[in-house]
Design an enzyme around this catalytic site. Structure first.
Site, PDB file in Angstrom:
ATOM      1  N   SER A   1     -35.409  -7.010 -17.070  1.00  0.00           N
ATOM      2  CA  SER A   1     -35.274  -7.747 -15.820  1.00  0.00           C
ATOM      3  C   SER A   1     -35.506  -9.225 -16.130  1.00  0.00           C
ATOM      4  O   SER A   1     -35.745  -9.588 -17.276  1.00  0.00           O
ATOM      5  CB  SER A   1     -36.242  -7.225 -14.777  1.00  0.00           C
ATOM      6  OG  SER A   1     -37.525  -7.184 -15.321  1.00  0.00           O
TER       7      SER A   1
ATOM      8  N   LYS B   1     -26.042 -14.773  -9.687  1.00  0.00           N
ATOM      9  CA  LYS B   1     -26.849 -13.546  -9.712  1.00  0.00           C
ATOM     10  C   LYS B   1     -26.415 -12.707  -8.516  1.00  0.00           C
ATOM     11  O   LYS B   1     -26.744 -13.007  -7.369  1.00  0.00           O
ATOM     12  CB  LYS B   1     -28.342 -13.880  -9.622  1.00  0.00           C
ATOM     13  CG  LYS B   1     -29.222 -12.665  -9.740  1.00  0.00           C
ATOM     14  CD  LYS B   1     -30.657 -13.070 -10.030  1.00  0.00           C
ATOM     15  CE  LYS B   1     -31.538 -11.880 -10.318  1.00  0.00           C
ATOM     16  NZ  LYS B   1     -31.725 -11.014  -9.167  1.00  0.00           N
TER      17      LYS B   1
ATOM     18  N   GLU C   1       3.927   1.706  -1.140  1.00  0.00           N
ATOM     19  CA  GLU C   1       4.530   1.980  -2.461  1.00  0.00           C
ATOM     20  C   GLU C   1       3.490   2.553  -3.424  1.00  0.00           C
ATOM     21  O   GLU C   1       3.754   3.491  -4.159  1.00  0.00           O
ATOM     22  CB  GLU C   1       5.111   0.689  -3.050  1.00  0.00           C
ATOM     23  CG  GLU C   1       6.372   0.229  -2.343  1.00  0.00           C
ATOM     24  CD  GLU C   1       6.759  -1.188  -2.753  1.00  0.00           C
ATOM     25  OE1 GLU C   1       7.781  -1.345  -3.419  1.00  0.00           O
ATOM     26  OE2 GLU C   1       6.013  -2.127  -2.400  1.00  0.00           O
ATOM     27  N   TYR C   2       2.311   1.957  -3.371  1.00  0.00           N
ATOM     28  CA  TYR C   2       1.236   2.406  -4.250  1.00  0.00           C
ATOM     29  C   TYR C   2       0.891   3.863  -3.967  1.00  0.00           C
ATOM     30  O   TYR C   2       0.833   4.698  -4.873  1.00  0.00           O
ATOM     31  CB  TYR C   2       0.004   1.519  -4.060  1.00  0.00           C
ATOM     32  CG  TYR C   2      -1.183   1.912  -4.908  1.00  0.00           C
ATOM     33  CD1 TYR C   2      -1.362   1.361  -6.173  1.00  0.00           C
ATOM     34  CD2 TYR C   2      -2.117   2.832  -4.447  1.00  0.00           C
ATOM     35  CE1 TYR C   2      -2.452   1.725  -6.959  1.00  0.00           C
ATOM     36  CE2 TYR C   2      -3.209   3.207  -5.222  1.00  0.00           C
ATOM     37  CZ  TYR C   2      -3.378   2.645  -6.476  1.00  0.00           C
ATOM     38  OH  TYR C   2      -4.450   3.005  -7.246  1.00  0.00           O
ATOM     39  N   ASP C   3       0.709   4.167  -2.684  1.00  0.00           N
ATOM     40  CA  ASP C   3       0.340   5.530  -2.300  1.00  0.00           C
ATOM     41  C   ASP C   3       1.404   6.535  -2.728  1.00  0.00           C
ATOM     42  O   ASP C   3       1.088   7.652  -3.143  1.00  0.00           O
ATOM     43  CB  ASP C   3       0.106   5.630  -0.789  1.00  0.00           C
ATOM     44  CG  ASP C   3      -1.143   4.863  -0.369  1.00  0.00           C
ATOM     45  OD1 ASP C   3      -1.963   4.528  -1.265  1.00  0.00           O
ATOM     46  OD2 ASP C   3      -1.304   4.590   0.836  1.00  0.00           O
TER      47      ASP C   3
ATOM     48  N   ASP D   1       0.836  -1.200   0.000  1.00  0.00           N
ATOM     49  CA  ASP D   1       0.000   0.000   0.000  1.00  0.00           C
ATOM     50  C   ASP D   1       0.870   1.249   0.000  1.00  0.00           C
ATOM     51  O   ASP D   1       0.580   2.224  -0.673  1.00  0.00           O
ATOM     52  CB  ASP D   1      -0.891   0.043   1.256  1.00  0.00           C
ATOM     53  CG  ASP D   1      -2.013  -0.976   1.164  1.00  0.00           C
ATOM     54  OD1 ASP D   1      -2.061  -1.706   0.152  1.00  0.00           O
ATOM     55  OD2 ASP D   1      -2.829  -1.038   2.109  1.00  0.00           O
TER      56      ASP D   1
ATOM     57  N   CYS E   1     -46.274   6.640  24.155  1.00  0.00           N
ATOM     58  CA  CYS E   1     -47.029   7.735  24.784  1.00  0.00           C
ATOM     59  C   CYS E   1     -48.084   7.230  25.757  1.00  0.00           C
ATOM     60  O   CYS E   1     -48.801   8.006  26.355  1.00  0.00           O
ATOM     61  CB  CYS E   1     -47.666   8.621  23.717  1.00  0.00           C
ATOM     62  SG  CYS E   1     -49.038   7.804  22.882  1.00  0.00           S
TER      63      CYS E   1
ATOM     64  N   TYR F   1     -21.402  -8.521 -16.871  1.00  0.00           N
ATOM     65  CA  TYR F   1     -21.937  -9.757 -17.430  1.00  0.00           C
ATOM     66  C   TYR F   1     -22.530  -9.614 -18.826  1.00  0.00           C
ATOM     67  O   TYR F   1     -23.001 -10.580 -19.387  1.00  0.00           O
ATOM     68  CB  TYR F   1     -22.976 -10.386 -16.504  1.00  0.00           C
ATOM     69  CG  TYR F   1     -24.036  -9.418 -16.007  1.00  0.00           C
ATOM     70  CD1 TYR F   1     -24.974  -8.896 -16.875  1.00  0.00           C
ATOM     71  CD2 TYR F   1     -24.088  -9.030 -14.675  1.00  0.00           C
ATOM     72  CE1 TYR F   1     -25.935  -7.998 -16.430  1.00  0.00           C
ATOM     73  CE2 TYR F   1     -25.051  -8.141 -14.226  1.00  0.00           C
ATOM     74  CZ  TYR F   1     -25.968  -7.625 -15.101  1.00  0.00           C
ATOM     75  OH  TYR F   1     -26.900  -6.741 -14.664  1.00  0.00           O
TER      76      TYR F   1
ATOM     77  N   CYS G   1     -48.191  11.580  19.467  1.00  0.00           N
ATOM     78  CA  CYS G   1     -47.277  10.576  20.011  1.00  0.00           C
ATOM     79  C   CYS G   1     -45.882  10.807  19.413  1.00  0.00           C
ATOM     80  O   CYS G   1     -45.726  10.851  18.190  1.00  0.00           O
ATOM     81  CB  CYS G   1     -47.776   9.174  19.658  1.00  0.00           C
ATOM     82  SG  CYS G   1     -46.591   7.876  20.056  1.00  0.00           S
TER      83      CYS G   1
ATOM     84  N   ASP H   1     -26.196  -9.818  -5.926  1.00  0.00           N
ATOM     85  CA  ASP H   1     -27.249  -8.993  -5.349  1.00  0.00           C
ATOM     86  C   ASP H   1     -26.741  -7.563  -5.158  1.00  0.00           C
ATOM     87  O   ASP H   1     -26.202  -7.208  -4.127  1.00  0.00           O
ATOM     88  CB  ASP H   1     -27.675  -9.600  -4.010  1.00  0.00           C
ATOM     89  CG  ASP H   1     -29.032  -9.092  -3.585  1.00  0.00           C
ATOM     90  OD1 ASP H   1     -29.683  -8.392  -4.393  1.00  0.00           O
ATOM     91  OD2 ASP H   1     -29.438  -9.385  -2.451  1.00  0.00           O
TER      92      ASP H   1
ATOM     93  N   ARG I   1     -30.281   1.492 -13.961  1.00  0.00           N
ATOM     94  CA  ARG I   1     -31.305   0.848 -14.756  1.00  0.00           C
ATOM     95  C   ARG I   1     -32.549   1.745 -14.891  1.00  0.00           C
ATOM     96  O   ARG I   1     -33.150   1.830 -15.950  1.00  0.00           O
ATOM     97  CB  ARG I   1     -31.680  -0.482 -14.102  1.00  0.00           C
ATOM     98  CG  ARG I   1     -32.810  -1.176 -14.794  1.00  0.00           C
ATOM     99  CD  ARG I   1     -32.985  -2.581 -14.252  1.00  0.00           C
ATOM    100  NE  ARG I   1     -33.979  -3.263 -15.029  1.00  0.00           N
ATOM    101  CZ  ARG I   1     -35.288  -3.198 -14.781  1.00  0.00           C
ATOM    102  NH1 ARG I   1     -35.715  -2.501 -13.775  1.00  0.00           N
ATOM    103  NH2 ARG I   1     -36.136  -3.818 -15.545  1.00  0.00           N
TER     104      ARG I   1
ATOM    105  N   CYS J   1     -51.913   3.298  17.605  1.00  0.00           N
ATOM    106  CA  CYS J   1     -51.881   4.374  18.584  1.00  0.00           C
ATOM    107  C   CYS J   1     -52.559   5.549  17.893  1.00  0.00           C
ATOM    108  O   CYS J   1     -52.138   5.958  16.814  1.00  0.00           O
ATOM    109  CB  CYS J   1     -50.430   4.727  18.927  1.00  0.00           C
ATOM    110  SG  CYS J   1     -50.273   6.299  19.769  1.00  0.00           S
TER     111      CYS J   1
ATOM    112  N   LYS K   1     -33.735 -18.757  -8.194  1.00  0.00           N
ATOM    113  CA  LYS K   1     -33.514 -18.167  -6.874  1.00  0.00           C
ATOM    114  C   LYS K   1     -33.178 -19.234  -5.844  1.00  0.00           C
ATOM    115  O   LYS K   1     -33.854 -20.253  -5.770  1.00  0.00           O
ATOM    116  CB  LYS K   1     -34.785 -17.436  -6.427  1.00  0.00           C
ATOM    117  CG  LYS K   1     -35.116 -16.200  -7.253  1.00  0.00           C
ATOM    118  CD  LYS K   1     -34.046 -15.145  -7.030  1.00  0.00           C
ATOM    119  CE  LYS K   1     -34.508 -13.773  -7.448  1.00  0.00           C
ATOM    120  NZ  LYS K   1     -35.193 -13.019  -6.484  1.00  0.00           N
TER     121      LYS K   1
ATOM    122  N   GLU L   1     -24.495 -18.176 -14.489  1.00  0.00           N
ATOM    123  CA  GLU L   1     -23.683 -17.180 -13.783  1.00  0.00           C
ATOM    124  C   GLU L   1     -24.306 -16.913 -12.427  1.00  0.00           C
ATOM    125  O   GLU L   1     -25.513 -17.052 -12.272  1.00  0.00           O
ATOM    126  CB  GLU L   1     -23.691 -15.849 -14.569  1.00  0.00           C
ATOM    127  CG  GLU L   1     -23.110 -15.946 -15.949  1.00  0.00           C
ATOM    128  CD  GLU L   1     -23.487 -14.740 -16.813  1.00  0.00           C
ATOM    129  OE1 GLU L   1     -23.988 -13.731 -16.275  1.00  0.00           O
ATOM    130  OE2 GLU L   1     -23.289 -14.832 -18.030  1.00  0.00           O
TER     131      GLU L   1
ATOM    132  N   CYS M   1     -49.902   2.312  24.207  1.00  0.00           N
ATOM    133  CA  CYS M   1     -48.768   2.673  23.350  1.00  0.00           C
ATOM    134  C   CYS M   1     -47.487   2.669  24.180  1.00  0.00           C
ATOM    135  O   CYS M   1     -47.426   3.301  25.227  1.00  0.00           O
ATOM    136  CB  CYS M   1     -48.993   4.045  22.724  1.00  0.00           C
ATOM    137  SG  CYS M   1     -47.557   4.623  21.824  1.00  0.00           S
TER     138      CYS M   1
END
Ligand code: IVH
Length: 665
Positions: free
Chosen positions: A83, A117, A36-38, A34, A407, A224, A427, A119, A138, A422, A310, A115, A404
């Site tokens: 979709s 899916k 060296e990269y920075d 990190d 209240c 994808y 409230c 989320d 989308r 309620c 699914k 593939e 409630c």
């Protein structure tokens, strides 16, 4: 260094960083430390700052720009973003495969690509001459939002690709589980509201107005699909080409010769699911050949050549420590299970909904029980049953709540409803909930007025009603004295409040928090009535005649405006300058203007919603029931009782083809 040497060093640094980014973010391997990269990055920033002529559009430093003043303007998708249909078991997959075979010439046996899916949320990345020029969400599939500036911060997305070309790449942006957990941990420490799941954070993050903040909530992407100029003739080759272009492509994807082979692989995909550093909710199964995909085409908004399988909801069991009751903004009081924390599908769960008291009775859930919890496709985990160890002695049955919890006023249980209410408008829980909803992102979107601030301001007595928000600027100096806040944060809050005054009528209507009036319903009501006065004076019947507005909504709207509190609030908001009119624009004279239409049956070229939208845009009205006031019934295929009624009443009938002919060019 001579100018020439500086330029060469800049080019070298750019290429090095590009290479390290690719290895780190796409291939998941760190070639350097990190530190060296920075150092390399800092050197590039410095040289570019001193020599701005050498800055190129695709320099790694350009991932972080500050220009989001224009917000997220709409983008029309060149290719619709579809979709997917869902399948849940083998039988449904075989049905899908049969429909695919039926749609193809005889003897053509389709191959399938499987593939994960992911989320997250889908985006479209647009490249012109090999240069990344735009990223869009989308949206509704046809029109999305321009999120280029924020998407650029994702380091696995190439800012330019070798070989040029005009093409579009689609993929899923997501947040890794670990990043999500850490983010929530930090929020918990600061007493901020926790995010529900990685997907919500990912989509919220893309809408932040500060790209710097975006870059601190690292997002990832798996791509994808590849559209536009390319040599790919199959999904499998498209994935390969995407890899060659240095995009990040998920390595678990498989090419299968038949649906039987796909089905054999499913358990493997499902078993690996928990080991993945990101959330998946199933697999996507796609016909491999693009020619076959084209032959199959789409139905409505999803392709016939792909489906999502699914995975089953994830289950766990844990101890129910306590049942607490939550008061929502509408006064509905719902039971919540406080659980011994348990890890389930990517996050630690310590609370779950119990829906209502009937549910507790029906499942006979009691404090102290070992309960089963489930996290389905939706985010909120639920308690599905009891599973006590043998010999366990249970506590008493749960009793219904009488007062409630906030209240203490007596709760009511309206007939035909399972919920407890309620009824106390003042409230504090309801007050907070209403204001929070009013200020929330989908509504007035007031930056800086999150739940913690709302709670505090209500407790301190500064806010009793959402209309009070617009009086806060009068007490700015007092607010600035509150500990924890600086001048700056109050100024920002007030600026956010001022800005919210530009929200269109439909958002304001949604923000009012009328029961059953979600964002979509608000839009329909705003478009139909055009201003608040017309809506306030409308009868239940008039409201119910709006396309897709049912009786519970119309009843709720009428009741809302019967309540003096609400009328007063609307008056005050109006005086503060909020917009309560305007989405209805005058349309030129045309066949549809001023007439009422009822849509029935299935249309073949568009959905009923789309047809209704066209009619409304042309100044016509739509209604869900046929009466003598109906101008025309538009009848699609297998129209039923509404068509009969139209015949009875002598209402004129249009076929889909006639309807389309009447539409302006
Ligand atoms: S293909 C018509 N492939 O799932 C093609 N989608 O309901 C549709 N998604 O909006 C997209 N992983 O956000 C495809 N490997 C994958 C995917 C994927 C996640 C999401 C995507 C899409 C939704 C479909």
């Amino acid at each position: 260094m001579s100018l020439r040497q500086i330029e060469n060093r800049i080019i070298e640094l750019r290429e090095l960083i590009k290479k390290y980014d690719y290895h780190y973010y796409v291939l998941s391997e760190a070639l350097i430390s990190d530190f060296e990269y920075d150092s390399l990055y800092a050197e590039l920033v410095k040289l570019e700052k001193e020599n701005p002529v050498f800055v190129t559009f695709d320099s790694p430093t350009q991932r972080l720009s500050s220009d989001l003043t224009g917000g997220f303007p709409p983008v029309s998708h060149k290719y619709q973003m579809l979709s997917l249909s869902n399948t849940y078991n083998e039988g449904e997959l075989l049905d899908f495969a049969r429909r695919v075979r039926d749609g193809l010439p005889e003897l053509e046996i389709p191959e399938y690509v499987v593939e994960y899916k992911i989320d997250g949320l889908s985006v479209s990345l647009i490249y012109e001459n090999g240069v990344f020029v735009k990223a869009a969400t989308r949206g509704d599939g046809l029109i999305g939002e321009d999120v280029t500036t924020n998407v650029k911060t994702i380091k696995s997305i190439p800012l330019s690709v070798e070989g040029g070309g005009n093409f579009e790449v689609r993929g899923e942006i997501y947040m890794e589980k670990e990043v999500f957990e850490k983010l929530n941990l930090r929020r918990a420490e600061r007493g901020e509201k926790l995010f529900a799941n990685p997907r919500n954070v990912a989509s919220g993050t893309l809408k932040l107005l500060d790209p710097k903040q975006v870059s601190q909530r690292p997002l990832q992407i798996y791509v994808y699909s590849l559209l536009g100029e390319s040599n790919a003739d199959t999904q499998w080759s498209a994935l390969q080409i995407l890899k060659d272009k240095k995009f990040r492509v998920n390595n678990y994807s498989k090419l299968c010769n038949s649906m039987v082979e796909v089905i054999e692989l499913l358990s493997e995909f499902e078993e690996k699911r928990d080991e993945l550093p990101y959330e998946v909710d199933g697999v996507v199964i796609k016909v491999n050949s693009f020619r076959q995909q084209n032959l199959l085409g789409n139905v409505a908004k999803s392709p016939r050549w792909a489906t999502a399988f699914k995975f089953k909801a994830k289950k766990a069991q844990t101890k129910l420590l306590q049942i607490t009751w939550q008061v929502g903004r509408t006064g509905a009081v719902t039971p919540v299970a406080e659980l011994e924390p348990v890890f389930l599908a990517g996050s630690t769960i310590s609370r779950a909904t119990l829906h209502n008291f009937d549910e507790i009775k029906r499942k006979d859930i009691r404090t102290g029980d070992t309960v089963l919890i489930e996290k389905g496709g939706d985010v909120i985990p639920k308690v599905t049953g009891v599973n006590n160890p043998e010999g366990y002695i249970r506590n008493e049955e749960e009793k219904i709540l009488e007062n409630c919890p906030v209240c203490n006023s007596k709760l009511t249980n309206p007939v035909n409803e399972v919920a407890l209410y309620c009824e106390n408008y003042d409230c504090p829980a309801q007050v907070k909930g209403r204001i929070e909803h009013f200020a929330s992102r989908g509504a007035m979107d007031i930056e800086g007025l999150g739940s913690a601030i709302v709670d505090l301001f209500v407790d301190l007595g500064y806010l009793k009603n959402y209309a009070d928000i617009y009086d806060l600027q009068k007490i700015a100096s007092e607010l600035k004295k509150i500990e924890r806040f600086g001048e700056k944060s109050i100024d920002n809050l007030l600026a956010g409040i001022e800005k919210s005054k530009q929200k269109p009528f439909s958002k304001v209507l949604f923000a009012l928090g009328i029961r059953y009036v979600g964002a979509g319903v608000a839009q329909k009501l705003a478009a139909h009535f055009g201003n608040i006065e017309k809506l306030i004076s409308a009868t239940e019947e008039e409201i119910g005649s709006v396309y897709e507005i049912g009786p519970s909504i119309s009843n709720s709207v009428v009741n809302f405006f019967k309540d003096e509190h609400n009328i007063t609030a609307v008056e005050r908001l109006k005086a503060a300058g909020l917009i309560f009119t305007g989405e209805k624009t005058e349309v030129e004279d045309n066949f549809f203007k001023g007439k009422t239409f009822v849509l029935t049956g299935t249309l073949s070229t568009m959905s009923r919603d789309e047809a209704a939208e066209k009619i409304i845009n042309l100044g016509g009205k739509t209604s869900s029931s046929v009466s003598k006031n109906t101008g025309y019934v538009i009848a699609g295929e297998s129209a039923g009782s509404k068509l009969d009624k139209a015949n009875q009443l002598g209402v004129k009938i249009l076929t889909e083809a006639e309807f389309i002919k009447l539409l302006p060019e």
